[in-house]
Motif scaffolding. Structure first.
Motif, PDB file in Angstrom:
ATOM      1  N   ALA A 122      14.689 -17.285   4.015  1.00  0.00           N
ATOM      2  CA  ALA A 122      14.772 -16.785   5.387  1.00  0.00           C
ATOM      3  C   ALA A 122      15.293 -17.852   6.327  1.00  0.00           C
ATOM      4  CB  ALA A 122      13.398 -16.309   5.852  1.00  0.00           C
ATOM      5  N   LEU A 123      14.915 -19.080   6.119  1.00  0.00           N
ATOM      6  CA  LEU A 123      15.330 -20.169   6.999  1.00  0.00           C
ATOM      7  C   LEU A 123      16.810 -20.486   6.820  1.00  0.00           C
ATOM      8  CD1 LEU A 123      14.492 -22.285   9.058  1.00  0.00           C
ATOM      9  CD2 LEU A 123      13.881 -23.773   7.168  1.00  0.00           C
ATOM     10  N   VAL A 124      17.256 -20.547   5.597  1.00  0.00           N
ATOM     11  CA  VAL A 124      18.641 -20.881   5.301  1.00  0.00           C
ATOM     12  C   VAL A 124      19.577 -19.778   5.805  1.00  0.00           C
ATOM     13  CG1 VAL A 124      20.245 -21.456   3.442  1.00  0.00           C
ATOM     14  CG2 VAL A 124      17.901 -22.258   3.335  1.00  0.00           C
ATOM     15  N   ALA A 125      19.089 -18.552   5.924  1.00  0.00           N
ATOM     16  CA  ALA A 125      19.930 -17.425   6.323  1.00  0.00           C
ATOM     17  C   ALA A 125      20.204 -17.366   7.825  1.00  0.00           C
ATOM     18  CB  ALA A 125      19.277 -16.116   5.875  1.00  0.00           C
ATOM     19  N   VAL A 126      19.421 -18.058   8.664  1.00  0.00           N
ATOM     20  CA  VAL A 126      19.565 -17.895  10.118  1.00  0.00           C
ATOM     21  C   VAL A 126      20.474 -18.921  10.778  1.00  0.00           C
ATOM     22  CG1 VAL A 126      17.371 -16.702  10.416  1.00  0.00           C
ATOM     23  CG2 VAL A 126      17.458 -19.186  10.614  1.00  0.00           C
ATOM     24  N   ALA A 127      20.716 -20.057  10.140  1.00  0.00           N
ATOM     25  CA  ALA A 127      21.552 -21.087  10.765  1.00  0.00           C
ATOM     26  C   ALA A 127      22.186 -21.946   9.685  1.00  0.00           C
ATOM     27  CB  ALA A 127      20.726 -21.943  11.711  1.00  0.00           C
ATOM     28  N   ASP A 128      23.305 -22.584  10.055  1.00  0.00           N
ATOM     29  CA  ASP A 128      23.991 -23.480   9.120  1.00  0.00           C
ATOM     30  C   ASP A 128      23.614 -24.939   9.358  1.00  0.00           C
ATOM     31  OD1 ASP A 128      25.378 -21.354   7.927  1.00  0.00           O
ATOM     32  OD2 ASP A 128      26.966 -21.446   9.439  1.00  0.00           O
ATOM     33  N   VAL A 129      23.508 -25.303  10.644  1.00  0.00           N
ATOM     34  CA  VAL A 129      23.266 -26.697  11.028  1.00  0.00           C
ATOM     35  C   VAL A 129      22.117 -26.735  12.027  1.00  0.00           C
ATOM     36  CG1 VAL A 129      24.280 -28.692  12.186  1.00  0.00           C
ATOM     37  CG2 VAL A 129      25.690 -27.302  10.677  1.00  0.00           C
ATOM     38  N   TRP A 130      21.318 -27.801  11.948  1.00  0.00           N
ATOM     39  CA  TRP A 130      20.238 -28.000  12.913  1.00  0.00           C
ATOM     40  C   TRP A 130      20.816 -28.603  14.196  1.00  0.00           C
ATOM     41  CZ3 TRP A 130      16.388 -25.157  12.672  1.00  0.00           C
ATOM     42  CH2 TRP A 130      15.734 -24.870  11.487  1.00  0.00           C
ATOM     43  N   SER A 131      21.493 -27.769  14.950  1.00  0.00           N
ATOM     44  CA  SER A 131      21.992 -28.190  16.262  1.00  0.00           C
ATOM     45  C   SER A 131      20.801 -28.229  17.212  1.00  0.00           C
ATOM     46  CB  SER A 131      23.028 -27.182  16.765  1.00  0.00           C
ATOM     47  OG  SER A 131      22.406 -25.929  17.001  1.00  0.00           O
ATOM     48  N   PRO A 132      20.943 -28.894  18.364  1.00  0.00           N
ATOM     49  CA  PRO A 132      19.842 -28.880  19.330  1.00  0.00           C
ATOM     50  C   PRO A 132      19.437 -27.455  19.731  1.00  0.00           C
ATOM     51  CG  PRO A 132      21.371 -30.610  19.902  1.00  0.00           C
ATOM     52  CD  PRO A 132      22.007 -29.835  18.770  1.00  0.00           C
ATOM     53  N   GLU A 133      20.399 -26.550  19.826  1.00  0.00           N
ATOM     54  CA  GLU A 133      20.083 -25.152  20.191  1.00  0.00           C
ATOM     55  C   GLU A 133      19.278 -24.466  19.088  1.00  0.00           C
ATOM     56  OE1 GLU A 133      23.263 -26.729  22.517  1.00  0.00           O
ATOM     57  OE2 GLU A 133      23.202 -26.492  20.344  1.00  0.00           O
ATOM     58  N   ASN A 134      19.671 -24.670  17.835  1.00  0.00           N
ATOM     59  CA  ASN A 134      18.920 -24.078  16.727  1.00  0.00           C
ATOM     60  C   ASN A 134      17.528 -24.691  16.610  1.00  0.00           C
ATOM     61  OD1 ASN A 134      20.957 -22.300  15.989  1.00  0.00           O
ATOM     62  ND2 ASN A 134      21.837 -23.693  14.484  1.00  0.00           N
ATOM     63  N   LEU A 135      17.437 -26.002  16.789  1.00  0.00           N
ATOM     64  CA  LEU A 135      16.118 -26.649  16.759  1.00  0.00           C
ATOM     65  C   LEU A 135      15.233 -26.120  17.883  1.00  0.00           C
ATOM     66  CD1 LEU A 135      17.025 -30.337  15.892  1.00  0.00           C
ATOM     67  CD2 LEU A 135      15.530 -28.828  14.583  1.00  0.00           C
ATOM     68  N   ASP A 136      15.816 -25.947  19.071  1.00  0.00           N
ATOM     69  CA  ASP A 136      15.049 -25.428  20.205  1.00  0.00           C
ATOM     70  C   ASP A 136      14.500 -24.040  19.892  1.00  0.00           C
ATOM     71  OD1 ASP A 136      14.138 -25.614  23.018  1.00  0.00           O
ATOM     72  OD2 ASP A 136      15.549 -23.958  23.307  1.00  0.00           O
ATOM     73  N   GLY A 137      15.331 -23.170  19.365  1.00  0.00           N
ATOM     74  CA  GLY A 137      14.874 -21.820  19.015  1.00  0.00           C
ATOM     75  C   GLY A 137      13.804 -21.831  17.942  1.00  0.00           C
ATOM     76  N   PHE A 138      13.993 -22.690  16.931  1.00  0.00           N
ATOM     77  CA  PHE A 138      13.031 -22.767  15.845  1.00  0.00           C
ATOM     78  C   PHE A 138      11.713 -23.362  16.315  1.00  0.00           C
ATOM     79  CE2 PHE A 138      11.252 -24.820  11.996  1.00  0.00           C
ATOM     80  CZ  PHE A 138      11.089 -23.686  11.218  1.00  0.00           C
ATOM     81  N   GLU A 140      10.478 -23.303  19.278  1.00  0.00           N
ATOM     82  CA  GLU A 140       9.787 -22.396  20.191  1.00  0.00           C
ATOM     83  C   GLU A 140       8.936 -21.395  19.422  1.00  0.00           C
ATOM     84  OE1 GLU A 140      10.694 -19.357  23.896  1.00  0.00           O
ATOM     85  OE2 GLU A 140      12.366 -20.049  22.673  1.00  0.00           O
ATOM     86  N   SER A 141       9.495 -20.823  18.359  1.00  0.00           N
ATOM     87  CA  SER A 141       8.769 -19.850  17.553  1.00  0.00           C
ATOM     88  C   SER A 141       9.381 -19.814  16.159  1.00  0.00           C
ATOM     89  CB  SER A 141       8.835 -18.467  18.191  1.00  0.00           C
ATOM     90  OG  SER A 141       8.262 -17.499  17.341  1.00  0.00           O
ATOM     91  N   PRO A 142       8.847 -20.593  15.221  1.00  0.00           N
ATOM     92  CA  PRO A 142       9.434 -20.617  13.875  1.00  0.00           C
ATOM     93  C   PRO A 142       9.532 -19.236  13.225  1.00  0.00           C
ATOM     94  CG  PRO A 142       7.897 -22.428  14.129  1.00  0.00           C
ATOM     95  CD  PRO A 142       7.756 -21.566  15.360  1.00  0.00           C
ATOM     96  N   LYS A 143       8.488 -18.450  13.332  1.00  0.00           N
ATOM     97  CA  LYS A 143       8.514 -17.120  12.711  1.00  0.00           C
ATOM     98  C   LYS A 143       9.415 -16.150  13.470  1.00  0.00           C
ATOM     99  CE  LYS A 143       4.491 -17.462   9.934  1.00  0.00           C
ATOM    100  NZ  LYS A 143       5.087 -17.919   8.711  1.00  0.00           N
ATOM    101  N   GLY A 144       9.586 -16.364  14.771  1.00  0.00           N
ATOM    102  CA  GLY A 144      10.497 -15.531  15.542  1.00  0.00           C
ATOM    103  C   GLY A 144      11.951 -15.883  15.273  1.00  0.00           C
ATOM    104  N   PHE A 145      12.241 -17.168  15.095  1.00  0.00           N
ATOM    105  CA  PHE A 145      13.598 -17.636  14.836  1.00  0.00           C
ATOM    106  C   PHE A 145      14.027 -17.305  13.411  1.00  0.00           C
ATOM    107  CE2 PHE A 145      16.701 -20.922  13.608  1.00  0.00           C
ATOM    108  CZ  PHE A 145      17.609 -20.810  14.651  1.00  0.00           C
ATOM    109  N   ALA A 146      13.121 -17.507  12.469  1.00  0.00           N
ATOM    110  CA  ALA A 146      13.428 -17.272  11.051  1.00  0.00           C
ATOM    111  C   ALA A 146      12.292 -16.469  10.422  1.00  0.00           C
ATOM    112  CB  ALA A 146      13.614 -18.597  10.331  1.00  0.00           C
ATOM    113  N   PRO A 147      12.290 -15.141  10.635  1.00  0.00           N
ATOM    114  CA  PRO A 147      11.225 -14.319  10.047  1.00  0.00           C
ATOM    115  C   PRO A 147      11.145 -14.518   8.529  1.00  0.00           C
ATOM    116  CG  PRO A 147      12.568 -13.023  11.562  1.00  0.00           C
ATOM    117  CD  PRO A 147      13.258 -14.335  11.374  1.00  0.00           C
ATOM    118  N   GLY A 148       9.958 -14.772   8.056  1.00  0.00           N
ATOM    119  CA  GLY A 148       9.751 -14.999   6.628  1.00  0.00           C
ATOM    120  C   GLY A 148       9.705 -16.468   6.251  1.00  0.00           C
ATOM    121  N   THR A 149       9.839 -17.363   7.227  1.00  0.00           N
ATOM    122  CA  THR A 149       9.780 -18.786   6.924  1.00  0.00           C
ATOM    123  C   THR A 149       8.391 -19.168   6.445  1.00  0.00           C
ATOM    124  OG1 THR A 149      10.188 -21.007   7.770  1.00  0.00           O
ATOM    125  CG2 THR A 149       9.222 -19.442   9.298  1.00  0.00           C
TER     126      THR A 149
END
Length: 172
Positions: A122-138, A140-149
Motif C-alpha cells: 500500500a505504501l509503495v503504491a501511493v508515491a514514488d519519492v519521499w518529497s517534502p509534500e509526500n512526507l507531509d501528507g504521510f 499528517e495521517s499515515p493510514k489516510g495517505f497510504a491505506p493499508g500501511t
C-alpha cells in the motif's frame, strides 16, 4: 375436529387479547405522550431549536501557511524534539532498520528504498519519492495517505511540527 363451542372460545380469547393490547397501547400513549406524530402541527415538535451562526457564502476560509512557507522557517531543533515520537520504531543510522525502516536520507529517497526492510504494498503504491509534500501528507495521517500501511502511528496534526520534522530529517 373442533366443535362450535371450542371455536367460539378460541375466537373470543383472540379478540379479548387484541382488545387488551389495544387498550394498553392507548393508555401508554396517553400517559407517556411526548408529542410528535404525523399531522399534529408545530406544538407537537419535541426538542429545542438552537440558533447557530451560519457562514456567509463570501466568507473566506483561512488556511494556514503553505508547506513551502513552513519549511522556509522550520526549526531543526524543534524537529529533533518531534523526532522523539519516531525513535521507538525508526533509527537515523543508514541501514539500521528497526520496527520501521531507517530514516537516513529519507527526504528525496525512493519510497520503499531502504534495503532490508519489507514495505507494505500500500505504501509503495501511493508515491514514488519521499518529497517534502509526500512526507507531509504521510506524517499528517499515515493510514489516510497510504491505506493499508503497516505503520500504526496516528500522525502529526500540527503543520509546523511536520515541517520541523521534515527539515530535521533533511539534514540526516
Amino acid at each position: 375436529m373442533f366443535d362450535t363451542m371450542t371455536m367460539t372460545k378460541i375466537l373470543g380469547a383472540f379478540c379479548g387479547a387484541l382488545l387488551v393490547y389495544l387498550l394498553g397501547a392507548w393508555a401508554a400513549e396517553s400517559l407517556y405522550h411526548t408529542g410528535g406524530g404525523h399531522g399534529e402541527g408545530d406544538h407537537a415538535k419535541a426538542g429545542y431549536v438552537i440558533e447557530v451562526e451560519t457562514a456567509s457564502a463570501d466568507a473566506v476560509v483561512e488556511e494556514g501557511p503553505s508547506l513551502e512557507e513552513l519549511l522556509a522557517v522550520a526549526d531543526v531543533d524543534k524537529g529533533a524534539k518531534v523526532f522523539s515520537k519516531c525513535k521507538a520504531c525508526h533509527k537515523l543510522e543508514d541501514g539500521a532498520n528497526a520496527t520501521g525502516p531507517h530514516l537516513a536520507g529519507i527526504v528525496g529517497r525512493t519510497v520503499g528504498g531502504a534495503d532490508g526492510f519489507g514495505y507494505s504494498g500500500a505504501l509503495v503504491a501511493v508515491a514514488d519519492v519521499w518529497s517534502p509534500e509526500n512526507l507531509d501528507g504521510f506524517l499528517e495521517s499515515p493510514k489516510g495517505f497510504a491505506p493499508g500501511t503497516k505503520m500504526s502511528f496516528a500522525g502529526l496534526k500540527k503543520p509546523a511540527d511536520r515541517a520541523n520534522l521534515i527539515a530535521y530529517l533533511g539534514q540526516n
